[in-house]
Design an enzyme around this catalytic site. Structure first.
Site: not given
Ligand SMILES: NC(=O)c1ccc[n+]([C@@H]2O[C@H](COP(=O)([O-])OP(=O)(O)OC[C@H]3O[C@@H](n4cnc5c(N)ncnc54)[C@H](OP(=O)(O)O)[C@@H]3O)[C@@H](O)[C@H]2O)c1
Length: 284
Positions: A54, A113
């Site tokens: 990241y 990962h």
């Molecule tokens: N292992 C892997 O391959 C992999 C892949 C993807 C992700 N990940 C991990 O999983 C975590 C979560 O996945 P992600 O970041 O892709 O997506 P997510 O958590 O599903 O969604 C993040 C988005 O949701 C918004 N959001 C969060 N809380 C909210 C709320 N209460 N109301 C409205 N919007 C909201 C955020 O915007 P705001 O910032 O405006 O709140 C952001 O744009 C990642 O950060 C990472 O740590 C791992």
């Protein structure tokens, strides 16, 4: 937190943690991101998920800054090794660099990962060695489908894996068909990434869905809170929503208090049905 998950190593973690992808990338939002992470920890989201990938280490550095001065033992820190670093001497160096950026001397969980070129056996040996040295307390994998998990279980030392982090939310339920039952049977917890379908970006209309809105209204909560409550409904799932702002993080933490009824779950199933056949992993 009311919702917790007890991992196969006996450690109990909150079912809602903090994701960090894209956090730390933009200096203009750094302060609000730091405040968001600290607010989340204060509310009990003491599990923080990050990765060397990241921002090329920037998210880990942000986490390091956010947790500076906190009681390390109260945190559950997760990072991930890139496939290119998952063998030979490279993993130890990658872990060292991750921990240095985070300002800590052990990780609670280190994830592979996604699968790359190193033989699985070599990666597993490296992970077990780092665990034996106490640099990581446990390890797991990410983006492993059922065939990968079965291969891992046949790899010497592979059964030390306690978590598989995969994409999971109400609009991405494919893993429910065979992977999640396999994981439950083998004591591997699910860490659900993209638990909010990236704020709805991965599933058009998700946040505006009328059924979800109706259930959310009946509980006096928001649709994102409903989605998170649904994610963690089974006691074997940790969801790691990411937000760059404290108000969203606090709202996400409050999803812990939501208790969904059987009727709520049935109504959600009707619009977002569980799979009836094998579906390959969704990957981000
Ligand atoms: N292992 C892997 O391959 C992999 C892949 C993807 C992700 N990940 C991990 O999983 C975590 C979560 O996945 P992600 O970041 O892709 O997506 P997510 O958590 O599903 O969604 C993040 C988005 O949701 C918004 N959001 C969060 N809380 C909210 C709320 N209460 N109301 C409205 N919007 C909201 C955020 O915007 P705001 O910032 O405006 O709140 C952001 O744009 C990642 O950060 C990472 O740590 C791992």
């Amino acid at each position: 937190m009311d919702h917790t998950v007890t991992l196969a190593n006996g450690v109990t973690v909150p079912a809602l943690g903090l994701g960090t992808w894209y956090l730390g990338d933009d200096p203009r939002t750094r302060q609000q991101e730091l405040e968001g992470l600290r607010a989340g920890v204060e509310e009990g989201m003491t599990l923080i998920d990050t990765a060397e990938m990241y921002g090329g280490g920037r998210s880990e550095a942000l986490v390091g800054e956010a947790i500076a001065g906190m009681d390390r033992e109260k945190l559950f820190l997760v990072s991930k090794v890139l496939p290119n670093n998952a063998g030979g001497k490279k993993m130890e160096k990658a872990l060292h660099d991750s921990m240095q950026r985070m300002g800590v001397d052990y990780l609670d969980l280190y994830l592979y990962h996604w699968r790359g070129g190193y033989p699985l056996e070599e990666t597993v040996d490296c992970l077990n060695e780092l665990q034996a040295k106490g640099r990581i307390r446990a390890w797991g994998v990410s983006n492993f489908d059922i065939d990968d998990m079965e291969e891992l279980w046949e790899t010497p030392g592979g059964q030390n894996c306690i978590v598989n982090q995969v994409l999971y939310n109400v609009s991405s339920r494919g893993t429910e068909y065979s992977l999640l039952p396999w994981m439950r049977e083998h004591g591997v917890a699910l860490m659900a990434y993209c638990p909010l379908a990236q704020g709805g970006g991965l599933a058009r209309g998700l946040m505006q869905n009328k059924v979800l809105q109706g259930i959310a209204d009946a509980h006096g909560i928001t649709v994102p809170q409903l989605i998170l409550a649904w994610d963690i409904r089974d006691g074997n799932t940790i969801a790691i929503p990411r937000s760059s702002r404290a108000e969203h993080t606090l709202s996400n933490a409050a999803a812990d208090k939501v208790v969904l009824t059987e009727e709520d779950l049935r109504r959600i199933d009707a619009v977002f049905p569980a799979p009836t056949h094998k579906v390959y992993l969704d990957i981000q």
